[in-house]
Design a protein around this motif. Structure first.
Motif, PDB file in Angstrom:
ATOM      1  N   TYR A 152       1.796 -25.621  24.263  1.00  0.00           N
ATOM      2  CA  TYR A 152       1.532 -26.733  25.178  1.00  0.00           C
ATOM      3  C   TYR A 152       0.230 -27.435  24.835  1.00  0.00           C
ATOM      4  O   TYR A 152      -0.766 -26.789  24.543  1.00  0.00           O
ATOM      5  N   ARG A 153       0.257 -28.773  24.886  1.00  0.00           N
ATOM      6  CA  ARG A 153      -0.970 -29.574  24.756  1.00  0.00           C
ATOM      7  C   ARG A 153      -1.107 -30.431  26.005  1.00  0.00           C
ATOM      8  O   ARG A 153      -0.152 -31.099  26.389  1.00  0.00           O
ATOM      9  N   LEU A 154      -2.293 -30.377  26.598  1.00  0.00           N
ATOM     10  CA  LEU A 154      -2.531 -31.170  27.812  1.00  0.00           C
ATOM     11  C   LEU A 154      -2.868 -32.594  27.406  1.00  0.00           C
ATOM     12  O   LEU A 154      -3.808 -32.835  26.656  1.00  0.00           O
ATOM     13  N   LEU A 155      -2.087 -33.567  27.898  1.00  0.00           N
ATOM     14  CA  LEU A 155      -2.315 -34.971  27.549  1.00  0.00           C
ATOM     15  C   LEU A 155      -3.049 -35.718  28.657  1.00  0.00           C
ATOM     16  O   LEU A 155      -3.757 -36.671  28.406  1.00  0.00           O
ATOM     17  N   GLY A 156      -2.828 -35.288  29.881  1.00  0.00           N
ATOM     18  CA  GLY A 156      -3.465 -35.956  31.017  1.00  0.00           C
ATOM     19  C   GLY A 156      -3.247 -35.148  32.274  1.00  0.00           C
ATOM     20  O   GLY A 156      -2.403 -34.259  32.310  1.00  0.00           O
ATOM     21  N   GLN A 157      -4.060 -35.439  33.305  1.00  0.00           N
ATOM     22  CA  GLN A 157      -3.873 -34.740  34.574  1.00  0.00           C
ATOM     23  C   GLN A 157      -4.464 -35.557  35.705  1.00  0.00           C
ATOM     24  O   GLN A 157      -5.157 -36.547  35.461  1.00  0.00           O
ATOM     25  N   ALA A 195       8.085 -53.154  50.950  1.00  0.00           N
ATOM     26  CA  ALA A 195       7.474 -53.623  52.201  1.00  0.00           C
ATOM     27  C   ALA A 195       5.955 -53.720  52.066  1.00  0.00           C
ATOM     28  O   ALA A 195       5.337 -54.652  52.558  1.00  0.00           O
ATOM     29  N   PHE A 196       5.341 -52.755  51.404  1.00  0.00           N
ATOM     30  CA  PHE A 196       3.884 -52.751  51.223  1.00  0.00           C
ATOM     31  C   PHE A 196       3.566 -52.549  49.746  1.00  0.00           C
ATOM     32  O   PHE A 196       4.170 -51.689  49.094  1.00  0.00           O
ATOM     33  N   ALA A 197       2.602 -53.349  49.238  1.00  0.00           N
ATOM     34  CA  ALA A 197       2.232 -53.238  47.814  1.00  0.00           C
ATOM     35  C   ALA A 197       1.083 -52.237  47.694  1.00  0.00           C
ATOM     36  O   ALA A 197      -0.079 -52.613  47.653  1.00  0.00           O
ATOM     37  N   PHE A 198       1.410 -50.953  47.673  1.00  0.00           N
ATOM     38  CA  PHE A 198       0.369 -49.924  47.553  1.00  0.00           C
ATOM     39  C   PHE A 198      -0.146 -49.863  46.111  1.00  0.00           C
ATOM     40  O   PHE A 198       0.582 -50.193  45.175  1.00  0.00           O
ATOM     41  N   PRO A 199      -1.407 -49.418  45.934  1.00  0.00           N
ATOM     42  CA  PRO A 199      -1.983 -49.405  44.576  1.00  0.00           C
ATOM     43  C   PRO A 199      -1.287 -48.389  43.658  1.00  0.00           C
ATOM     44  O   PRO A 199      -0.829 -47.348  44.124  1.00  0.00           O
ATOM     45  N   ARG A 200      -1.187 -48.733  42.397  1.00  0.00           N
ATOM     46  CA  ARG A 200      -0.676 -47.836  41.350  1.00  0.00           C
ATOM     47  C   ARG A 200      -1.879 -47.530  40.447  1.00  0.00           C
ATOM     48  O   ARG A 200      -2.093 -48.232  39.456  1.00  0.00           O
ATOM     49  N   ALA A 201      -2.651 -46.511  40.794  1.00  0.00           N
ATOM     50  CA  ALA A 201      -3.909 -46.251  40.081  1.00  0.00           C
ATOM     51  C   ALA A 201      -3.650 -45.888  38.620  1.00  0.00           C
ATOM     52  O   ALA A 201      -2.725 -45.147  38.314  1.00  0.00           O
ATOM     53  N   LEU A 202      -4.476 -46.437  37.731  1.00  0.00           N
ATOM     54  CA  LEU A 202      -4.447 -46.132  36.301  1.00  0.00           C
ATOM     55  C   LEU A 202      -3.093 -46.401  35.647  1.00  0.00           C
ATOM     56  O   LEU A 202      -2.771 -45.821  34.611  1.00  0.00           O
ATOM     57  N   LEU A 209      -4.087 -39.367  35.970  1.00  0.00           N
ATOM     58  CA  LEU A 209      -3.509 -39.939  37.195  1.00  0.00           C
ATOM     59  C   LEU A 209      -4.493 -39.791  38.346  1.00  0.00           C
ATOM     60  O   LEU A 209      -5.409 -38.967  38.272  1.00  0.00           O
ATOM     61  N   SER A 210      -4.271 -40.562  39.402  1.00  0.00           N
ATOM     62  CA  SER A 210      -5.113 -40.456  40.599  1.00  0.00           C
ATOM     63  C   SER A 210      -4.283 -40.875  41.808  1.00  0.00           C
ATOM     64  O   SER A 210      -3.584 -41.887  41.767  1.00  0.00           O
ATOM     65  N   PHE A 211      -4.337 -40.056  42.863  1.00  0.00           N
ATOM     66  CA  PHE A 211      -3.535 -40.361  44.052  1.00  0.00           C
ATOM     67  C   PHE A 211      -4.353 -40.510  45.329  1.00  0.00           C
ATOM     68  O   PHE A 211      -3.795 -40.832  46.365  1.00  0.00           O
ATOM     69  N   SER A 212      -5.677 -40.270  45.246  1.00  0.00           N
ATOM     70  CA  SER A 212      -6.422 -40.286  46.513  1.00  0.00           C
ATOM     71  C   SER A 212      -6.564 -41.705  47.069  1.00  0.00           C
ATOM     72  O   SER A 212      -6.537 -41.910  48.283  1.00  0.00           O
ATOM     73  N   VAL A 244       4.138 -44.825  38.937  1.00  0.00           N
ATOM     74  CA  VAL A 244       3.049 -44.270  38.134  1.00  0.00           C
ATOM     75  C   VAL A 244       3.546 -43.073  37.308  1.00  0.00           C
ATOM     76  O   VAL A 244       3.271 -42.979  36.108  1.00  0.00           O
ATOM     77  N   LEU A 245       4.283 -42.171  37.948  1.00  0.00           N
ATOM     78  CA  LEU A 245       4.730 -40.963  37.231  1.00  0.00           C
ATOM     79  C   LEU A 245       5.627 -41.318  36.047  1.00  0.00           C
ATOM     80  O   LEU A 245       5.472 -40.770  34.949  1.00  0.00           O
ATOM     81  N   VAL A 246       6.543 -42.251  36.262  1.00  0.00           N
ATOM     82  CA  VAL A 246       7.464 -42.615  35.182  1.00  0.00           C
ATOM     83  C   VAL A 246       6.701 -43.312  34.051  1.00  0.00           C
ATOM     84  O   VAL A 246       6.916 -43.027  32.875  1.00  0.00           O
ATOM     85  N   ALA A 247       5.746 -44.191  34.427  1.00  0.00           N
ATOM     86  CA  ALA A 247       4.961 -44.887  33.398  1.00  0.00           C
ATOM     87  C   ALA A 247       4.193 -43.890  32.539  1.00  0.00           C
ATOM     88  O   ALA A 247       4.152 -44.000  31.309  1.00  0.00           O
ATOM     89  N   LYS A 248       3.601 -42.869  33.173  1.00  0.00           N
ATOM     90  CA  LYS A 248       2.806 -41.882  32.436  1.00  0.00           C
ATOM     91  C   LYS A 248       3.718 -41.043  31.524  1.00  0.00           C
ATOM     92  O   LYS A 248       3.365 -40.757  30.374  1.00  0.00           O
TER      93      LYS A 248
END
Ligand code: KG4
Ligand code: ZN
Length: 333
Positions: A152-157, A195-202, A209-212, A244-248
């Motif tokens: 395994y290689r970690l690419l992002g988190q 209905a609402f345009a919530f942010p898609r961070a990064l 990724l970031s969800f806070s 976001v998850l699919v893009a990453k």
């Protein structure tokens, strides 16, 4: 291989033949026990594991016998050693070591995160490596290049909350109950994802990724629009996470020349995420390896599968090994 999983709030045991054929998989959820508190209470989880585990193991063994398992006792026993809640882990580890000692068979202490990575292998034994894996659970969110079992290689988190944690926190805020993922998915079915345009961070940047910020945006939006329906908020929130998850996952696949994309962890049970990933992979001309929904959330079949591979390639775990609550995924290089 008998597998045992008690890292959080599922008491689970499974019997898997040859590391791949699931003869039985029993999961006893403690959801009702913890629901009143809005999250897992560690001490209650340990006590419940203690009561539930032996009957759950018994059932896994007898169902495996009924499913054609040929042996009277398993050839080996695996249990999750971490990451997880230390008290909860100790219950499963102690039971597994006691059984291994009594049956005179080897014990394999398995990394829970690695277990999740093996879940897809149970349903797709012929994976063409390497694959980009999106590991999205209640405690972890990682983008991993899996070059094969154990590689395994970690690419992002995530830089803050895990994806499942975001589902749980938003569901709690909306009063939808615990666990949050399935509650949000249910509410979102009759909501409008735009209905609402919530942010898609990064979204357009790298593989972290970031969800806070998304969680805060949900809270602020609901305060500003007291008439907003839970359904619309849930659908819009879920769409932001899925985008976001699919893009990453797809960026990871392109960047590493992956031959496929794999989902793992509890959030991988999410229907819209599975559908969006399938579509993105179809467009990219690579397979999407989705574990069955039951293999996405915590279960012991994935632990048995990982344990089987570990015994063959790394060897047994000594019986004096303990719990390792902060254990990370073992990475290459
Ligand atoms: O992998 P898992 O069962 O346990 C951990 O190792 O953390 O993941 C549990 C997480 C929880 O945060 C839960 O809300 C989320 O997975 N989850 C979902 C769904 N089912 C479970 N999230 C979104 N949609 C679902 N259908
Ligand atoms: Zn898990």
């Amino acid at each position: 291989m008998l597998g045992i999983e008690t890292s959080c709030d599922e008491t689970a045991a499974a019997v898997v033949a040859d590391g791949a054929r699931v003869l039985s998989s029993v999961v006893s959820s403690q959801v009702d026990l913890h629901a009143a508190y809005g999250g897992v209470v560690p001490e209650l989880a340990s006590r419940a594991h203690l009561q539930l585990l032996t009957p759950v193991v018994d059932r896994a063994l007898s169902e495996a016998g009924a499913a054609g398992g040929s042996r009277s006792v398993p050839e080996a026993v695996a249990a999750t050693v971490g990451p997880g809640l230390v008290g909860a882990l100790l219950v499963g580890i102690s039971e597994a070591k006691a059984l291994a000692l009594a049956w005179d068979v080897p014990f394999a202490g398995v990394n829970h995160l690695e277990g999740h990575l093996f879940a897809a292998l149970l349903d797709h034994p012929g994976i063409d490596w390497p694959v980009a894996v999106l590991l999205v659970s209640g405690g972890h969110t990682m983008v991993v290049s899996m070059e094969g079992p154990g590689r395994y290689r970690l690419l992002g988190q995530t830089l803050d909350d895990a994806a499942g944690e975001a589902f749980d926190k938003v569901a709690r805020f909306l009063g939808l109950g615990y666990p949050g993922g399935p509650a949000i998915e249910r509410a979102a079915r009759s909501g409008d994802p735009s209905a609402f345009a919530f942010p898609r961070a990064l979204l357009d940047e790298g593989l972290d990724l970031s969800f806070s910020g998304l969680k805060t945006a949900v809270v602020n939006t609901v305060r500003r629009h007291p008439d907003a329906t839970n359904e619309d908020v849930a659908a819009s929130f879920q769409q932001a996470v899925v985008d976001v998850l699919v893009a990453k996952a797809m960026r990871a696949a392109t960047g590493t020349g992956a031959r496929g994309v794999c989902l793992a962890g509890g959030v991988a049970a999410n229907g819209p995420l599975r559908q969006a990933l399938r579509e993105a992979c179809a467009a990219a001309g690579i397979p999407a390896y989705l574990p069955s929904r039951a293999m996405c959330t915590d279960n012991a079949a994935m632990i048995a599968a990982a344990g089987w591979w570990q015994l063959a390639h790394v060897g047994p775990t000594p019986l004096d090994a303990g719990a390792d609550p902060d254990r990370g995924l073992p990475l290459l290089g």
